[in-house]
Design a protein around this motif. Structure first.
Motif, PDB file in Angstrom:
ATOM      1  N   SER A   1      43.879  73.740  30.355  1.00  0.00           N
ATOM      2  CA  SER A   1      44.654  74.033  31.564  1.00  0.00           C
ATOM      3  C   SER A   1      46.102  73.599  31.396  1.00  0.00           C
ATOM      4  O   SER A   1      47.040  74.325  31.774  1.00  0.00           O
ATOM      5  CB  SER A   1      44.042  73.338  32.782  1.00  0.00           C
ATOM      6  OG  SER A   1      42.736  73.805  33.027  1.00  0.00           O
TER       7      SER A   1
ATOM      8  N   HIS B   1      49.523  75.952  31.048  1.00  0.00           N
ATOM      9  CA  HIS B   1      50.705  75.730  31.885  1.00  0.00           C
ATOM     10  C   HIS B   1      51.974  75.619  31.052  1.00  0.00           C
ATOM     11  O   HIS B   1      52.967  76.308  31.313  1.00  0.00           O
ATOM     12  CB  HIS B   1      50.507  74.467  32.722  1.00  0.00           C
ATOM     13  CG  HIS B   1      51.747  73.967  33.373  1.00  0.00           C
ATOM     14  ND1 HIS B   1      52.367  74.639  34.405  1.00  0.00           N
ATOM     15  CD2 HIS B   1      52.507  72.865  33.118  1.00  0.00           C
ATOM     16  CE1 HIS B   1      53.451  73.967  34.769  1.00  0.00           C
ATOM     17  NE2 HIS B   1      53.553  72.899  34.009  1.00  0.00           N
TER      18      HIS B   1
ATOM     19  N   CYS C   1      45.585  80.596  28.576  1.00  0.00           N
ATOM     20  CA  CYS C   1      45.350  81.057  29.947  1.00  0.00           C
ATOM     21  C   CYS C   1      43.927  81.604  30.093  1.00  0.00           C
ATOM     22  O   CYS C   1      43.252  81.355  31.106  1.00  0.00           O
ATOM     23  CB  CYS C   1      46.361  82.144  30.332  1.00  0.00           C
ATOM     24  SG  CYS C   1      47.984  81.499  30.788  1.00  0.00           S
TER      25      CYS C   1
ATOM     26  N   LEU D   1      45.984  81.971  36.665  1.00  0.00           N
ATOM     27  CA  LEU D   1      46.034  81.869  35.206  1.00  0.00           C
ATOM     28  C   LEU D   1      46.021  83.252  34.553  1.00  0.00           C
ATOM     29  O   LEU D   1      46.745  83.505  33.586  1.00  0.00           O
ATOM     30  CB  LEU D   1      44.837  81.054  34.709  1.00  0.00           C
ATOM     31  CG  LEU D   1      44.915  79.544  34.964  1.00  0.00           C
ATOM     32  CD1 LEU D   1      43.538  78.912  34.862  1.00  0.00           C
ATOM     33  CD2 LEU D   1      45.881  78.875  33.984  1.00  0.00           C
TER      34      LEU D   1
END
Length: 848
Positions: A393, A397, A415, A434
């Motif tokens: 995650s 980002h 993603c 995402l």
């Protein structure tokens, strides 16, 4: 390495208070909170006697919510409680439901779940990346099993030792964090479980508000933190070890800071470094001003490293910062030590640093350009990939925010992996965000080998499904439009088919704005269906897409398409496909005139849903049967079934059905004459629909409010509002404006608006708008068009007050027929209609 360094348990934390650092200056922040601590102790004793219990702590940023919860948790741990903390964060890149992951892993360290539950809980407890749910599975069923397993396990743990779940900063919580929290409301009494939540009161809009409303059934203790009095401010200043200050300066500090402990503490630090800060005019206006002044006193090299840390997140590994910085290791460590000494950073565990407060990080980020921020994200991503490759995650980002062609492929990769994790936890909003990032990043990848159009089509299809599951219907339509446009531009029929068949999730509402038909889309579907000799399952889905684009238009071709889809599904033996086809056909049948067939289809849909664990379809079958019972005249049966499907929607936390349940409650209140309650419920349901991205939220509230004003005899008062609605919706709202004009005595304009409205649409709002039109004609004494309207309404003579699937209510159609008959001089017919209207109203216990 756990996400952002937040997953490790604090050494020696026997109470399970891992992940919450002993912040510097905690004692100063805790001054003056003894009463609040005592009240929390009282609710803990109540949880032991007859829990579960809930406590909610509110206060603006810096008032010491976290410090209070830390102190309370320490006391509970000392008393033998198992205390598990989950902290929501404002930092992007947090895994979905992270506060629960933190808290539940602490619980698992003390009380492991049973073998059966462990498999269900794996998405929250497992260290490896879990697989997303299989395609075609009912997401409501999967989410229900996960949530039920969590609360059953916590109840079992509480039988061995009292359990406290502490969730901080809930104002930043994602949807799945709140959905799990809502399950507490269903836990049986007698469970020694306490849930404590903290949030900022000015950030309670939306889903947090819905969750708190659900928890109200547990009569939570509510503690609203206020600013410290002047005596406590003086104690904080003394605790910070600064210079002695006079009473006037203390008064100035107390007034300017509002007694906010964090603001006071930071101002006290500034007092120690700027001796001239002795008068009210010299106390900075806000805490960010104080922080900027303090940062301004640090060397540029220190601030540069602190900004890099701010981009990395609320908390980060020192090793990542050392590798990513534009400085050698000694310079980075010196900068971090300066931040620690200044009280801007804390060390929650060896090798990790954390900002002492979110406001510190916010202040550093506010003065950072996007260009420099992007470069920092890129460097952090590359370092993190080497040091923590499982932080999917966070990697998604940072690689996405790097916004670079060189790292675009990495952004897509992470993603997708992060979206898998989100979907495994049923956090579909997170997954959709995402996947949207993945689509954007994919467009940055330089041209190369492979079928790039097919890859993009796959990404768009997955994004669309996540958006539908998250309830973002209009966003999903936009995504589908993009996929269709790309397929057409590429001349790829295979990709066009994929675009139309990607939408395989049931939705309770129309998937397009009311009254709108996308003619180019219908034309494309016509072409695919005309030339298709494909796989029957594909054709079945294409027929469903075609019907959805023209639903409620009462077009014979659409009904034929729905029946063909049902026939195809019947021969394929796929229960999900058949359930979808049943739902498609049901929507094409008139609820008041064809209720026997709708009842039979709804019964089959309910059976399929129950047999194959498809709660969304089971709910829709029950919903359809309730409308059929209402049309049949079985009022008690209809009410019982509404109560049952409303309960099912709540149990499975299905966003769309929960909004429908709220509108049904409003409609029944309206029918019974409780119009103020009905209006409140209609507004609540409209707000819920809007949060889900429904295209019908505003329009539904408009129609519902108009029906209420009609029942109240207040349509003339609604004229200014009706004019605004007409300006926005045009002829679709013509009958609403016309009836308001007529009620207000504006006959000439009412006739003009009525003439421009055209023919009534024969859709699910037909009864509503036909009633408004009849009221207009009767008020104006206008016979033109009355006979045609009378004949159109005559088949609905026995229709009940609930209309449009329990979403609004109108007076019995029989009364409207009576007024039209009297207008046309057919007094004998009018008397019969009025008598029938009285019977229907009496059956429903309605003053309508």
């Amino acid at each position: 390495m756990a996400w952002g360094g937040l997953g490790g348990r604090e050494p020696g934390g026997g109470g399970g208070f891992g992940g919450w650092e002993p912040a510097g200056g905690d004692g100063a922040l805790f001054v003056g909170r003894g009463d609040e601590l005592a009240r929390l102790g009282g609710v803990a004793r109540g949880a032991l006697d007859g829990g579960p219990a809930v406590a909610l702590v509110t206060g603006e940023a810096g008032l010491g919510k976290s410090a209070l919860l830390r102190r309370f948790g320490a006391r509970l741990s000392a008393d033998g409680w198992l205390v598990a903390v989950g902290r929501t964060t404002d930092a992007e890149g947090a895994p979905p439901a992270w506060p629960w992951v933190e808290a539940l892993r602490t619980v698992a360290g003390a009380v492991a779940p049973g073998p059966g539950a462990a498999a269900v809980l794996a998405p929250l407890l497992g260290e490896a990346e879990p697989a997303p749910p299989p395609p075609g599975g009912d997401v409501a069923a999967g989410r229900f099993r996960l949530h039920r397993a969590v609360w059953r396990w916590l109840a079992e743990a509480a039988r061995q030792r009292p359990v406290a779940i502490v969730l901080d900063d809930l104002h930043w919580a994602d949807h799945e964090t709140l959905a799990l929290l809502a399950g507490l409301a269903d836990l049986p009494s007698g469970t020694a479980l306490l849930v404590v939540g903290a949030y900022r009161p000015d950030e309670v809009e939306g889903r947090l508000g819905d969750t708190l409303a659900g928890l109200a059934r547990r009569s939570p203790l509510r503690i609203a933190l206020r600013g410290l009095p002047e005596a406590a401010v003086a104690e904080v200043v003394r605790a910070m070890g600064g210079p002695r200050v006079d009473r006037d300066t203390l008064t100035a500090l107390a007034e300017r800071t509002g007694g906010n402990p964090f603001y006071v503490r930071e101002s006290a630090r500034l007092l120690g470094s700027e001796g001239s800060l002795v008068a009210l005019s010299e106390v900075p206006e806000g805490v960010r001003d104080v922080l900027r002044r303090r940062l301004g006193r640090l060397p540029d090299a220190v601030v540069s490293v602190l900004r890099l840390a701010a981009v990395a997140g609320r908390e980060s590994w020192v090793d990542v910062l050392v590798e990513a910085a534009d400085a050698d290791e000694d310079a980075v460590l010196a900068a971090l030590e300066a931040g620690l000494l200044a009280g801007l950073l804390v060390e929650p565990a060896p090798g990790r640093i954390r900002f002492a407060h979110a406001l510190v990080r916010d202040t550093l980020l506010a003065d950072l350009s996007r260009l420099r921020s992007a470069r920092m994200h890129g460097r952090i991503a590359q370092c993190l990939e080497r040091l923590g490759p499982d932080e999917v995650s966070l990697l998604a980002h940072h690689y996405t925010r790097a916004a670079s062609a060189a790292t675009a492929a990495k952004a897509v990769e992470y993603c997708l992996r992060a979206a898998d994790l989100a979907e495994a936890r049923y956090a579909h909003e997170v997954a959709a965000a995402l996947l949207a990032d993945a689509v954007t990043s994919a467009d940055r990848i330089p041209a190369g080998p492979g079928d790039r159009e097919a890859e993009r089509a796959g990404l768009l299809g997955r994004l669309l499904r996540a958006q539908v599951r998250a309830g973002a219907v209009m966003a999903a339509r936009t995504t589908r439009s993009t996929a269709i446009g790309r397929a057409v531009e590429a001349g790829r029929e295979d990709l066009l088919v994929r675009a139309f068949t990607a939408w395989d999730e049931p939705t309770p509402w129309q998937t397009r704005p009311y009254g709108a038909v996308d003619e180019p889309v219908v034309e494309l579907l016509d072409g695919l269906l005309a030339g298709s000799g494909p796989d029957p399952a594909v054709r079945c889905r294409l027929l469903g897409a075609y019907a959805a684009e023209l639903s409620d238009a009462r077009i014979p071709a659409v009904r034929a398409a729905a029946r063909e889809a049902l026939a195809l599904a019947g021969g394929l033996g796929d229960p999900v496909l058949r359930a979808g086809a049943l739902a498609t056909l049901v929507k094409e049948l008139d609820a008041d005139r064809e209720w026997p067939e709708r009842a039979a289809l709804g019964e089959e849909l309910e059976r399929l849903g129950a047999a194959h664990d498809l709660p969304a379809h089971r709910w829709y079958g029950m919903f359809v049967r309730s409308t059929a019972l209402a049309a049949e005249g079985d009022v008690p049966g209809a009410r019982r079934l509404v109560e049952r499907w409303s309960g099912l929607a709540e149990t499975y936390r299905m966003p769309g059905p929960m909004a429908v349940a709220e509108t049904a409650a409003a409609t029944l209140a309206h029918i019974e004459g409780r119009t103020e309650e009905a209006e409140r419920l209609y507004r609540q349901s409209s707000e819920r629909m809007a949060r889900q991205g429904s295209p019908h939220a505003e329009g539904h509230l408009v129609v519902a409010t108009a029906t209420l004003r009609a029942s109240q005899g207040r349509l003339a008062e609604a004229l200014p509002w009706a004019r605004r609605v007409y300006a926005g919706y045009g002829p679709l709202a013509g009958d609403l404006l016309a009836v308001s004009l007529a009620a207000a005595g504006e006959g000439r304009e009412a006739r003009e608006v009525l003439a421009a409205a055209g023919e009534l649409r024969t859709d699910y709002l037909f009864k509503v708008f036909a009633t408004f039109r009849a009221m207009t004609l009767v008020t104006l004494g206008e016979r033109q068009g009355a006979a045609e309207l009378y004949e159109a309404l005559l088949p609905y003579r026995d229709a009940p007050p609930p209309s449009s699937g329990f979403t609004v209510a109108v007076r019995p159609v029989a009364r409207t027929l009576g007024e039209l008959a009297r207008l046309l001089g057919r007094d004998a017919e009018a008397a019969g209609h009025f008598a029938r209207a009285r019977e229907i109203a009496a059956r429903w216990g309605s003053p309508l």
